[in-house]
Design a protein around this motif. Structure first.
Motif, mmCIF file in Angstrom:
data_model
loop_
_atom_site.group_PDB
_atom_site.id
_atom_site.type_symbol
_atom_site.label_atom_id
_atom_site.label_comp_id
_atom_site.label_asym_id
_atom_site.label_seq_id
_atom_site.Cartn_x
_atom_site.Cartn_y
_atom_site.Cartn_z
ATOM 1 N N ILE A 1 -6.101 -7.726 8.475
ATOM 2 C CA ILE A 1 -5.790 -9.174 8.472
ATOM 3 C C ILE A 1 -5.173 -9.725 7.212
ATOM 4 O O ILE A 1 -5.092 -9.361 6.315
ATOM 5 N N ASP A 2 -4.118 -10.712 7.494
ATOM 6 C CA ASP A 2 -3.345 -11.369 6.613
ATOM 7 C C ASP A 2 -3.781 -12.837 6.455
ATOM 8 O O ASP A 2 -3.571 -13.629 7.441
ATOM 9 N N PRO A 3 -4.378 -13.320 5.279
ATOM 10 C CA PRO A 3 -4.649 -12.522 4.029
ATOM 11 C C PRO A 3 -5.656 -11.576 4.093
ATOM 12 O O PRO A 3 -6.998 -11.940 4.655
ATOM 13 N N ASP A 4 -5.738 -10.263 3.557
ATOM 14 C CA ASP A 4 -6.868 -9.408 3.343
ATOM 15 C C ASP A 4 -8.139 -10.017 3.064
ATOM 16 O O ASP A 4 -7.876 -10.644 1.736
ATOM 17 N N PRO A 5 -9.130 -10.269 3.381
ATOM 18 C CA PRO A 5 -10.299 -10.964 2.927
ATOM 19 C C PRO A 5 -11.174 -10.034 1.607
ATOM 20 O O PRO A 5 -12.140 -10.440 1.141
ATOM 21 N N ARG B 1 -0.719 4.195 10.459
ATOM 22 C CA ARG B 1 -0.963 4.045 8.941
ATOM 23 C C ARG B 1 -0.351 2.889 8.787
ATOM 24 O O ARG B 1 0.865 2.566 9.104
ATOM 25 N N THR B 2 -1.026 2.078 7.685
ATOM 26 C CA THR B 2 -0.421 0.694 7.198
ATOM 27 C C THR B 2 0.527 1.244 6.057
ATOM 28 O O THR B 2 0.448 2.182 5.379
ATOM 29 N N GLU B 3 1.301 0.244 5.849
ATOM 30 C CA GLU B 3 2.180 0.227 4.513
ATOM 31 C C GLU B 3 1.172 0.352 3.587
ATOM 32 O O GLU B 3 0.179 -0.056 3.456
ATOM 33 N N VAL B 4 1.493 1.070 2.168
ATOM 34 C CA VAL B 4 0.740 1.478 1.300
ATOM 35 C C VAL B 4 0.565 -0.075 0.428
ATOM 36 O O VAL B 4 1.541 -0.958 0.462
ATOM 37 N N GLY B 5 -0.676 -0.282 0.439
ATOM 38 C CA GLY B 5 -1.032 -1.607 -0.317
ATOM 39 C C GLY B 5 -1.174 -2.836 0.724
ATOM 40 O O GLY B 5 -1.366 -4.020 0.166
ATOM 41 N N ALA B 6 -1.226 -2.559 2.097
ATOM 42 C CA ALA B 6 -1.259 -3.651 2.776
ATOM 43 C C ALA B 6 -2.714 -4.531 2.969
ATOM 44 O O ALA B 6 -2.763 -5.396 3.076
ATOM 45 N N HIS B 7 -3.781 -3.702 2.376
ATOM 46 C CA HIS B 7 -4.960 -4.282 2.249
ATOM 47 C C HIS B 7 -4.907 -4.743 0.906
ATOM 48 O O HIS B 7 -5.420 -4.306 -0.113
ATOM 49 N N GLU B 8 -4.436 -6.043 0.596
ATOM 50 C CA GLU B 8 -3.859 -6.391 -0.722
ATOM 51 C C GLU B 8 -4.922 -6.741 -1.664
ATOM 52 O O GLU B 8 -4.897 -6.921 -2.762
ATOM 53 N N ASN B 9 -6.085 -7.152 -1.171
ATOM 54 C CA ASN B 9 -7.340 -7.629 -1.694
ATOM 55 C C ASN B 9 -8.506 -6.544 -1.725
ATOM 56 O O ASN B 9 -9.535 -6.945 -2.017
ATOM 57 N N SER B 10 -7.982 -5.437 -1.346
ATOM 58 C CA SER B 10 -9.095 -4.124 -1.238
ATOM 59 C C SER B 10 -8.835 -3.307 -1.870
ATOM 60 O O SER B 10 -8.998 -2.061 -1.813
ATOM 61 N N GLU B 11 -8.580 -3.628 -3.329
ATOM 62 C CA GLU B 11 -8.046 -2.435 -4.342
ATOM 63 C C GLU B 11 -9.337 -1.722 -4.942
ATOM 64 O O GLU B 11 -10.544 -2.467 -4.557
ATOM 65 N N SER B 12 -9.234 -0.710 -5.613
ATOM 66 C CA SER B 12 -10.215 -0.154 -6.407
ATOM 67 C C SER B 12 -10.476 -0.729 -7.604
ATOM 68 O O SER B 12 -9.803 -1.727 -8.010
ATOM 69 N N PRO B 13 -11.613 -0.352 -8.299
ATOM 70 C CA PRO B 13 -11.887 -1.130 -9.515
ATOM 71 C C PRO B 13 -10.797 -1.048 -10.457
ATOM 72 O O PRO B 13 -10.758 -2.084 -11.458
#
Length: 344
Positions: A226-230, A249-261
């Motif tokens: 989803i853009d923007p990533d929830p 496979r998505t582009e790296v970082g495509a889930h822009e709000n789903s990063e690790s801590p």
């Protein structure tokens, strides 16, 4: 490319130590700091998932983790630098021919010093993770970074020595015997503890606090794109693929709000990632799940593995930077730059 610019005092120091060949580095790896030195680990394995039980995640030094998985574009640059005569099979034909390959093509040359192989990757694949890479391929990529990204034959000055002494190791037994050169290694395949901490530790001090998924969540992620990533999204299979044919496979970082801590992306899903662990005496460790399996494999309890000479459509890797002991001492004296962290 997605802003692959390396920052931070540790990387600057590590790169200064690594660039021994005098060659200008062309591939810049984006990394994030992992501090909270001396954090407590937690049990992972059969207790809630898969694999032999082990306490994972405790790391008593600062380091930097690759923000993204190594991409097909970055790996193509590596191949063009040292794969002209591909002595140790860094290129797998499945990258190009397999339906789920990362579309790196060996398009010219006969593989001799006078007529070297040449490689390319399509623009729409360049920012997706490389796959069909063995543990040995990942170690040679790390050595290449350690040595300052030189060009030339696959030898002790390029891929066969550096953070790891490979010297032609390609068999399972040979690759299982390879160890990180403690005290001199810079760019490395993450240890299982380094990988686990960057993915799951809550980044809240030297604690035993961990999330169950590498998206700062104890709730299984969604596989929606989803853009923007929830937030709390990842690339895996759940009734359907996150992204269908031909990419998966998505582009790296495509889930822009789903990063690790700590600010890494895709440590859950997209491709399994190699680590340095040895499991069952015969296999190297994998972590994080991929685009094909279900969400269970993204869980912190899953310790997976594969033969270290084997590359697969579901398998890629990321790299980390570990400073030499003298570098750590200098950083401590200089204000412990790497220990700053985001509060959640």
């Amino acid at each position: 490319m997605r802003g692959h610019s390396t920052t931070g005092a540790v990387v600057a120091s590590a790169m200064a130590l690594a660039c021994v060949s005098g060659t200008q580095a062309d591939v810049v790896m984006d990394t994030v700091p992992v501090g909270n030195v001396g954090n407590v680990g937690e049990l992972s394995g059969y207790v809630d998932g898969w694999g032999p039980e082990r306490v994972c995640g405790a790391v008593d030094y600062p380091y930097r983790m690759g923000k993204y998985e190594v991409t097909a574009g970055q790996y193509t640059e590596f191949l063009n630098a040292v794969g002209g005569v591909d002595t140790y099979r860094l290129f797998d034909i499945n990258m190009w021919l397999h339906a789920d390959g990362c579309r790196i093509e060996r398009y010219d040359g006969s593989g001799t010093a006078g007529d070297p192989y040449q490689y390319r990757v399509a623009d729409d694949w360049a920012d997706r993770p490389v796959n069909f890479v063995s543990w040995g391929d990942a170690a040679r990529f790390a050595n290449w970074l350690h040595n300052g990204q030189p060009m030339g034959a696959q030898d002790l000055a390029t891929t066969e020595d550096g953070s790891y002494f490979l010297d032609g190791a390609i068999s399972s037994a040979e690759l299982l015997a390879v160890e990180r050169k403690e005290g001199t290694a810079t760019w490395v395949i993450p240890s299982e503890d380094e990988w686990y901490k960057a993915a799951y530790h809550k980044n809240d001090g030297a604690t035993s606090g961990y999330w169950e998924y590498p998206t700062c969540s104890n709730t299984p992620p969604s596989n929606d794109l989803i853009d923007p990533d929830p937030g709390n999204n990842a690339t895996f299979y759940d009734d359907s693929f996150t992204i269908g044919s031909p990419y998966y496979r998505t582009e790296v970082g495509a889930h822009e709000n789903s990063e690790s801590p700590y600010g890494t992306f895709d440590q859950g899903g997209n491709v399994w990632e190699w680590n340095e662990a040895t499991l069952y005496g015969s296999y190297r460790g994998l972590r994080g799940g991929s685009f094909g399996p279900n969400v269970n494999y993204l869980h912190a309890a899953y310790r997976y593995n594969s033969d270290p000479w084997y590359g697969d459509k579901n398998v890629g890797f990321r790299v980390a930077v570990v400073p030499e002991p003298t570098t750590i001492a200098l950083l401590v004296l200089g204000g412990v730059v790497v220990l700053g962290r985001r509060k959640r």
